[in-house]
Enzyme design. Structure first.
Site, short mmCIF file in Angstrom:
data_model
loop_
_atom_site.label_atom_id
_atom_site.label_comp_id
_atom_site.label_asym_id
_atom_site.label_seq_id
_atom_site.Cartn_x
_atom_site.Cartn_y
_atom_site.Cartn_z
N GLU A 107 73.12 57.70 11.70
CA GLU A 107 74.04 58.89 12.23
C GLU A 107 73.66 60.40 11.93
OE1 GLU A 107 78.45 60.39 10.57
OE2 GLU A 107 77.38 58.87 9.34
N LYS B 205 75.70 55.94 15.40
CA LYS B 205 77.10 56.74 14.85
C LYS B 205 76.73 58.24 15.48
CE LYS B 205 80.70 57.49 11.89
NZ LYS B 205 81.55 57.03 10.59
#
Length: 301
Positions: free
Chosen positions: A176, A213
């Site tokens: 992420e 992500k």
């Protein structure tokens, strides 16, 4: 669910991933949004107990099932807690929801336009414990504030170093590197990040796969090539500060990307709601996010 079943569930992506991993810095804000004002607790332990009660209420709500929620990301203290009288990962399995664990310990001060992750002490032991409890994967967050190639390269390098350790422990990492949607250089940062991720993905070996992500890109469809990359099990999107309606509208413009929302999922929930009203509000949020995750407003051509 065994690992093969969980892998198939995430790869299919018919739903979205709930981000229930608010940690120390974000917990007071999450509780405030839930109707519990800062000052309602005296110690960190009391604060974490309150946020766990909120999470357990969500997880055990009738509408929170694998029909539309394919996964849930947990905070470490939630991993060690219980819901429905059993460890939280087991409760999620019972509902057909794949458990993930947030493993990062927060962010370093900004340098070169980015914030790298702080060191993660005891990571190997944590990964072994998580796997033993039936966790499928992990999530580790860093932040891009400016389109600085040196900084973005450093983030990608650090993320994949951690990812390789996660993979070595038999878990699937969610990488992420969040691009700040308020960045004055957002579009350029999106492009630099996409290109850096491609290079790192191409460097993976064996049958390793990761998840990504990412912030919803300024240019819809920018991450299509990441969605299609053979090393990517799935691309998920964070809401990044958007309210749910706006986040869902942006999500629906990006092919193959499913949600991994936190605040946008929880924004209508309140501690004082009765159980029927609580589940109704949660069900409406789940439905809206599900629709944006699986039904795209994108020209198939």
């Amino acid at each position: 669910m065994d690992k093969a079943a969980m892998t198939a569930r995430i790869a299919d992506g018919r739903g979205f991933i709930a981000a229930l991993d608010q940690s120390g810095g974000s917990t007071p804000k999450a509780l405030e949004g839930y109707g519990i004002a800062e000052g309602s607790w005296s110690t960190d332990e009391e604060m974490y107990a309150l946020i766990h009660q909120m999470r357990a209420r969500i997880i055990t709500s009738p509408s929170f099932t694998g029909d539309k929620v394919v996964g849930a990301i947990l905070f470490e203290r939630t991993l060690d807690g219980q819901a429905a009288g059993k460890p939280v990962p087991h409760a999620l399995h019972d509902r057909g929801v794949v458990p993930f664990l947030k493993i990062d310990k927060g962010l370093q001060p900004e340098a070169d336009g980015v914030q790298l992750m702080k060191p993660i002490p005891g990571l190997g032991d944590l990964l072994d414990r998580a796997r033993g409890l039936g966790v499928f994967g992990t999530k580790e967050r860093s932040v891009v504030n400016l389109a600085n190639k040196n900084g973005i390269d450093a983030i990608v390098r650090q993320q994949f170093e951690v990812a390789r350790e996660v993979l070595a422990h038999g878990l699937v990492p969610i990488i992420e590197p969040e691009v700040n949607i308020k960045s004055p250089e957002r579009g350029a940062a999106d492009v630099l990040l996409r290109d850096g991720l491609h290079e790192a993905l191409d460097g993976l070996t064996g049958d390793d796969q990761v998840m990504l992500k990412l912030s919803l890109p300024e240019t819809p469809g920018l991450y299509d090539t990441l969605v299609d990359h053979p090393r990517v099990l799935h691309v998920v999107a964070l809401s990044g500060g958007y309210h749910r309606a706006e986040a869902c509208a942006e999500l629906a413009r990006n092919r193959g990307v499913i949600a991994s929302f936190s605040r946008a999922l929880l924004e209508d929930l309140h501690v004082d709601m009765g159980e029927d009203a609580f589940d109704r509000a949660l069900s409406e949020a789940i439905e809206e996010i599900y629709q944006a995750s699986v039904h795209k407003a994108v020209d198939p051509a």
